[in-house]
Design an enzyme around this catalytic site. Structure first.
Site, mmCIF file in Angstrom:
data_model
loop_
_atom_site.group_PDB
_atom_site.id
_atom_site.type_symbol
_atom_site.label_atom_id
_atom_site.label_comp_id
_atom_site.label_asym_id
_atom_site.label_seq_id
_atom_site.Cartn_x
_atom_site.Cartn_y
_atom_site.Cartn_z
ATOM 1 N N HIS A 14 0.835 -1.212 0.000
ATOM 2 C CA HIS A 14 0.000 0.000 0.000
ATOM 3 C C HIS A 14 0.866 1.256 0.000
ATOM 4 O O HIS A 14 1.304 1.743 1.040
ATOM 5 C CB HIS A 14 -0.965 0.014 1.191
ATOM 6 N N HIS A 16 1.138 4.951 -2.442
ATOM 7 C CA HIS A 16 0.679 5.751 -3.586
ATOM 8 C C HIS A 16 1.872 6.399 -4.280
ATOM 9 O O HIS A 16 2.887 6.691 -3.648
ATOM 10 C CB HIS A 16 -0.306 6.827 -3.125
ATOM 11 N N HIS A 198 -9.727 0.634 -1.849
ATOM 12 C CA HIS A 198 -9.720 1.203 -0.500
ATOM 13 C C HIS A 198 -11.110 1.007 0.112
ATOM 14 O O HIS A 198 -12.120 1.155 -0.572
ATOM 15 C CB HIS A 198 -9.464 2.713 -0.538
ATOM 16 N N GLU A 201 -11.811 2.706 5.888
ATOM 17 C CA GLU A 201 -10.865 3.656 6.470
ATOM 18 C C GLU A 201 -11.652 4.833 7.040
ATOM 19 O O GLU A 201 -11.672 5.072 8.230
ATOM 20 C CB GLU A 201 -9.883 4.144 5.385
ATOM 21 N N ASP A 279 1.127 3.962 2.835
ATOM 22 C CA ASP A 279 0.144 4.860 2.226
ATOM 23 C C ASP A 279 0.822 6.049 1.528
ATOM 24 O O ASP A 279 1.043 6.002 0.333
ATOM 25 C CB ASP A 279 -0.867 5.323 3.287
ATOM 26 N N ASP A 280 1.144 7.100 2.285
ATOM 27 C CA ASP A 280 1.763 8.302 1.702
ATOM 28 C C ASP A 280 2.867 8.833 2.617
ATOM 29 O O ASP A 280 2.679 9.856 3.274
ATOM 30 C CB ASP A 280 0.709 9.406 1.518
HETATM 31 ZN ZN LIG Z 1 -4.205 4.678 0.305
#
Ligand SMILES: [Zn+2]
Length: 348
Positions: A14, A16, A198, A201, A279-280
């Site tokens: 995961h 991005h 996704h 969340e 994620d980021d």
């Molecule tokens: Zn994400």
């Protein structure tokens, strides 16, 4: 008596595309391209975010869009993927699935197809340079029309044997129901791509159920709120749907108030397959090894449990079987080796 986490083979599922960028790279590219970065991305980095309301999500998206705007040339894309792969290698990852919505870059790189080809070329170069296997997840945007998602799915399947391994769905879960994207996911799945939307969340169990029922999810991006429904959790464990759990992201976006509120231990005890992810990291800070450190320090995961987390990330990946086998053997070797000498015997 703890084994080094950076030497534990694992898969990173995961991450991005723009969100993988190193912060110094963002600052460097912005300077060279004459992009004025907001303070939240310079002196106040990492930015304080809260995405649990729409305004907070909008701010998060805006910062992401500004960061994306510094990627202007093919060299920038090559650099981004090389650095992402280097960072993964440093964390012990042998397989990285990075997700990209080519529509976000298409205007600067001659359209959707040329953008995806550029990303795939850059991924191959990064793979060759680092030894980290890279698969591309093409991800559609929930806030856009389902026909756009179908177009992306058709594009993704054209490259199914050239590096695209999975199909995702991102952006604000509160907008756009999973069912609207059922057609796109059907196209992707028919071509053998993994379904990895996704869900769970920003919204609760219903959103996770919809990913399972309507999109036949093999994996769920986040999915942490499945913990609110024991029956759903049991289904996830039985079906072996991998949850891509990103603890630092959950705290940064306000999904969990504090790190110890991320339900990692409960998901694990319920038998849900888990792949820790970042994620980021560009917007949140911590990278992959730190997610495993959090499992160890905050949730008391022992070395055998950390090894199991790593195995689950590998099994849930779209890595070729030979690579999976090699990485799983590496996990066993990590666990079989005695913890490094010099460790405090009292801690064991
Ligand atoms: Zn994400």
């Amino acid at each position: 008596m703890e084994r080094p986490i950076a030497q534990l083979p694992k898969a990173h599922l995961h991450l991005h595309f723009t969100g993988s960028m190193r912060h110094p790279t963002l600052v460097d590219l912005a300077e060279r391209r004459g992009v004025q970065l907001p303070q939240a991305l310079v002196s106040e980095w990492p930015p304080k975010l809260r995405a649990t309301d729409e305004r907070g999500w909008f701010r998060f998206q805006r910062l992401y869009d500004i960061a994306r705007s510094v990627l202007r040339t093919p060299d920038d894309m090559y650099r981004l993927l090389l650095e992402a792969a280097e960072d993964d290698r440093a964390a012990g990852s042998g397989w990285l699935e990075i997700q990209v919505d080519p529509s976000g870059y298409a205007a600067r790189f001659d359209g959707l197809t040329a953008t995806l080809e550029l990303v795939l070329d850059a991924a191959r170069a990064a793979e060759a340079a680092t030894g980290v296997g890279i698969g591309i997840m093409v991800a559609a945007n929930r806030t856009r029309h389902p026909l756009d998602a179908k177009a992306l799915a058709r594009l993704a399947v054209q490259y199914a044997d050239r590096g695209v391994v999975s199909f995702g769905l991102n952006n604000d879960e509160r907008r756009g129901r999973a069912l609207d994207f059922e057609g796109a996911f059907r196209i992707a799945r028919r071509a053998g791509l993994l379904s990895a939307p996704h869900g769970g969340e920003l919204q609760g169990p219903r959103s996770v159920r919809e990913c399972l029922d309507d999109l036949s999810a093999d994996r769920i991006g986040h999915g942490v709120r499945a913990v609110e429904d024991p029956y759903l959790l049991e289904r996830i464990a039985t079906q072996e749907t991998t949850l891509e759990v990103c603890p630092s992201s959950n705290v940064a976006l306000g999904v969990a108030e504090r790190i110890e509120h991320v339900p990692l231990r409960r998901l694990f005890e319920a038998g849900a397959p888990i792949a820790l992810g970042t994620d980021d990291p560009l917007l949140f800070g911590p990278r992959l090894a730190e997610q495993y450190e959090i499992a160890r320090r905050v949730f008391g995961f022992t070395d055998p449990e950390l090894a199991e987390l790593a195995r689950m990330s590998i099994r849930g990946s779209a890595a070729p079987d030979a690579r999976k086998k090699e990485m799983l053997a590496g996990v066993d070797a990590w666990l079989a080796a005695p913890p490094p000498a010099g460790a405090d015997p009292a801690a064991g």
